[in-house]
Scaffold this active site. Structure first.
Site, PDB file in Angstrom:
ATOM      1  CB  CYS A  52      -0.907   0.000   1.233  1.00 15.64           C
ATOM      2  SG  CYS A  52      -1.731   1.579   1.503  1.00 15.64           S
ATOM      3  CB  CYS A  55       0.875   1.216   4.748  1.00 17.04           C
ATOM      4  SG  CYS A  55      -0.686   0.336   5.001  1.00 17.04           S
ATOM      5  CG  HIS A 115      -4.162  -1.183   4.508  1.00 16.74           C
ATOM      6  ND1 HIS A 115      -3.751  -0.347   3.482  1.00 16.74           N
ATOM      7  CD2 HIS A 115      -4.838  -2.196   3.917  1.00 16.74           C
ATOM      8  CE1 HIS A 115      -4.161  -0.855   2.320  1.00 16.74           C
ATOM      9  NE2 HIS A 115      -4.820  -1.970   2.558  1.00 16.74           N
ATOM     10  CG  ASN A 155     -13.396  10.025  -4.797  1.00 15.86           C
ATOM     11  OD1 ASN A 155     -14.519  10.513  -4.746  1.00 15.86           O
ATOM     12  ND2 ASN A 155     -12.508  10.352  -5.694  1.00 15.86           N
ATOM     13  CB  SER A 163      -6.491   4.632  -6.461  1.00 13.11           C
ATOM     14  OG  SER A 163      -6.045   5.514  -5.445  1.00 13.11           O
ATOM     15  CG  HIS A 166      -4.209   3.428   4.057  1.00 12.61           C
ATOM     16  ND1 HIS A 166      -3.247   2.615   4.620  1.00 12.61           N
ATOM     17  CD2 HIS A 166      -4.341   4.486   4.878  1.00 12.61           C
ATOM     18  CE1 HIS A 166      -2.810   3.182   5.732  1.00 12.61           C
ATOM     19  NE2 HIS A 166      -3.470   4.326   5.915  1.00 12.61           N
ATOM     20  CG  HIS A 168      -6.895   7.881   0.944  1.00 14.56           C
ATOM     21  ND1 HIS A 168      -7.324   6.603   0.691  1.00 14.56           N
ATOM     22  CD2 HIS A 168      -6.942   8.531  -0.253  1.00 14.56           C
ATOM     23  CE1 HIS A 168      -7.593   6.475  -0.595  1.00 14.56           C
ATOM     24  NE2 HIS A 168      -7.383   7.618  -1.188  1.00 14.56           N
ATOM     25  CD  GLN A 170      -7.660  12.693  -3.988  1.00 14.45           C
ATOM     26  OE1 GLN A 170      -7.030  13.534  -4.626  1.00 14.45           O
ATOM     27  NE2 GLN A 170      -8.274  11.683  -4.565  1.00 14.45           N
TER      28      GLN A 170
HETATM   29  P1  H2U Z   1      -8.360   8.390  -4.526  1.00 14.55           P
HETATM   30  O1  H2U Z   1      -8.610   8.788  -3.115  1.00 14.55           O
HETATM   31  O2  H2U Z   1      -9.468   8.865  -5.422  1.00 14.55           O
HETATM   32  O3  H2U Z   1      -8.063   6.956  -4.687  1.00 14.55           O
HETATM   33  O4  H2U Z   1      -7.030   9.147  -4.974  1.00 14.55           O
HETATM   34  C1  H2U Z   1      -5.800   8.905  -4.350  1.00 14.55           C
HETATM   35  C2  H2U Z   1      -4.821  10.022  -4.714  1.00 14.55           C
HETATM   36  O5  H2U Z   1      -3.532   9.644  -4.266  1.00 14.55           O
HETATM   37  C3  H2U Z   1      -4.724  10.284  -6.193  1.00 14.55           C
HETATM   38  O6  H2U Z   1      -5.057  11.639  -6.423  1.00 14.55           O
HETATM   39  C4  H2U Z   1      -2.576  10.102  -5.171  1.00 14.55           C
HETATM   40  C5  H2U Z   1      -3.255  10.019  -6.519  1.00 14.55           C
HETATM   41  O7  H2U Z   1      -2.741  10.995  -7.385  1.00 14.55           O
HETATM   42  N1  H2U Z   1      -1.367   9.286  -5.048  1.00 14.55           N
HETATM   43  C6  H2U Z   1      -0.171   9.874  -4.644  1.00 14.55           C
HETATM   44  O8  H2U Z   1      -0.118  11.082  -4.451  1.00 14.55           O
HETATM   45  N2  H2U Z   1       0.929   9.094  -4.460  1.00 14.55           N
HETATM   46  C7  H2U Z   1       0.970   7.751  -4.693  1.00 14.55           C
HETATM   47  O9  H2U Z   1       1.972   7.128  -4.453  1.00 14.55           O
HETATM   48  C8  H2U Z   1      -0.217   7.092  -5.282  1.00 14.55           C
HETATM   49  C9  H2U Z   1      -1.480   7.888  -5.334  1.00 14.55           C
HETATM   50 ZN    ZN Z   2      -2.332   1.085   3.706  1.00 16.24          ZN
END
Ligand code: H2U
Ligand code: ZN
Length: 346
Positions: A52, A55, A115, A155, A163, A166, A168, A170
């Site tokens: 992940c 994490c 996680h 989301n 994606s 975990h 989280h 934004q």
């Molecule tokens: P979601 O919450 O919609 O899955 O988006 C996760 C965000 O995390 C996404 O905008 C960022 C992606 O650009 N990301 C990082 O900044 N670093 C990473 O290593 C993978 C994902």
């Molecule tokens: Zn994680």
């Protein structure tokens, strides 16, 4: 002909925050449903996943490494949709081809090092830490001279395009106020100018009085299925006191927000006995340095599920071309959510 009854007859409802209308077709909830009702197996997730990128201690896709964080953790999105340094420019061809450069920045907030959790499974005190991070980020980013709006959101679930499971959220911040908050700002200001009171103060009080669309509440916040909800189980969390942003909340109010978020998230999970997907976001006053007396802090939850863990609502056809439509009334949705336990099913 029988008298009009909104629980039985097609009608449209007005959204005073956006000026949009929604078609409600309650008579259709009686139509037969022949789709499958299935529940996916409950996904067991470890507390730490070596693969992940969120994490603690793990390497992210951009090459950076997360610290061994113990509570929340915020970092600059490695793939920002908006960038702080963009040359200023404007295109205008006869008012038909109009474009503008846009500056901004994007961050990611890990809610917990664990996680396996979601907001519905976190303790109220740990959600309170998330509320504090939201407030701190809003303050810090909002203070940047070129940032006029801070959009905090989450989301949740693969169905919403998330994606990574975990826990989280934004933050995307802009040089201009984006469409949704801009429209809500205009409607809130017009309401204040016309009536001399706040739209969401009045609306929140009305919902507390009617009770029909209320899901849960405490002294500081209430969660309702809005009268004008478009998504089947859409809800809105509204502060009971007039505040324009998280920064105006007292300590007790921040705890109150964490409490309502937890109780709502647990009800959502209990509805179809799954980790309930949604897009959630916080609407606060713009950070443009102007006065916004009409702006009232609120959170929107937009979940896509309709009938079960796998049957989702699509905004297609009439909804793309005319306006949103729903069969289940907001009152019926609120009644179902209200009846659910505030203890998670597993
Ligand atoms: P979601 O919450 O919609 O899955 O988006 C996760 C965000 O995390 C996404 O905008 C960022 C992606 O650009 N990301 C990082 O900044 N670093 C990473 O290593 C993978 C994902
Ligand atoms: Zn994680």
């Amino acid at each position: 002909m029988n008298p009009f009854h909104p629980a039985d007859h097609p009608h449209r409802r007005y959204n005073p925050l956006t000026g949009e209308w929604i078609l409600v077709s309650p008579h259709r909830t009686k139509r037969p449903w022949q789709g499958q009702v299935e529940r996916p197996p409950i996904e067991e997730r470890p507390s730490y996943d070596p693969a992940c990128y969120l994490c603690p201690g793990n390497e992210r896709a951009g090459g950076a490494r997360n610290p061994d964080y113990r509570s929340t953790y915020v970092f600059d999105n490695d793939f920002m949709a908006l960038l702080p340094d963009v040359p200023t420019g404007r295109i205008d061809r006869d008012g038909l081809l109009v474009g503008e450069s846009e500056r901004g920045l994007c961050r990611v907030i890990c809610y917990s090092p664990d996680h396996s959790l979601t907001l519905a499974e976190m303790a109220t005190g740990d959600i309170r830490s998330v509320v504090d991070v939201w407030a701190e980020q809003y303050r810090e980013i909002g203070a940047l001279p070129y940032i006029r709006y801070v959009q905090i959101f989450e989301n949740k679930g693969a169905i919403m395009g998330c994606s990574n499971p975990h826990p989280h959220g934004q933050i995307w911040c802009n040089e201009t106020v984006p469409q949704e908050p801009a429209v809500e700002g205009v409607h809130q200001a017009a309401y204040l100018a016309e009536r001399g009171s706040c739209l969401l103060c009045d609306y929140g009080a009305l919902e507390m009085e009617e009770g029909e669309r209320l899901v849960c509440s405490n002294d500081h916040f209430s969660a309702v299925v809005p009268y004008w909800a478009t998504w089947p189980f859409e809800t809105m969390i509204v502060s009971r006191r007039h505040v324009a942003s998280l920064l105006e909340l007292t300590d007790a109010e921040r705890d109150g927000l964490a409490d309502v978020i937890r109780r709502l998230a647990v009800r959502y999970d209990n509805l179809f006995e799954v980790s309930f997907p949604y897009t959630m976001g916080i609407h606060q006053q713009p950070t443009d340095g102007e006065e916004h007396p009409a702006w009232h802090l609120h959170l929107h939850f937009y979940p896509p599920l309709l009938r079960s863990a796998t049957v989702r609502k699509f905004m297609v056809g009439y909804e793309m071309l005319a306006n949103p439509q729903r069969d289940l009334t907001p009152e019926a949705a609120a009644e179902r959510l209200r009846a659910l336990s505030e203890t998670r099913f597993v």
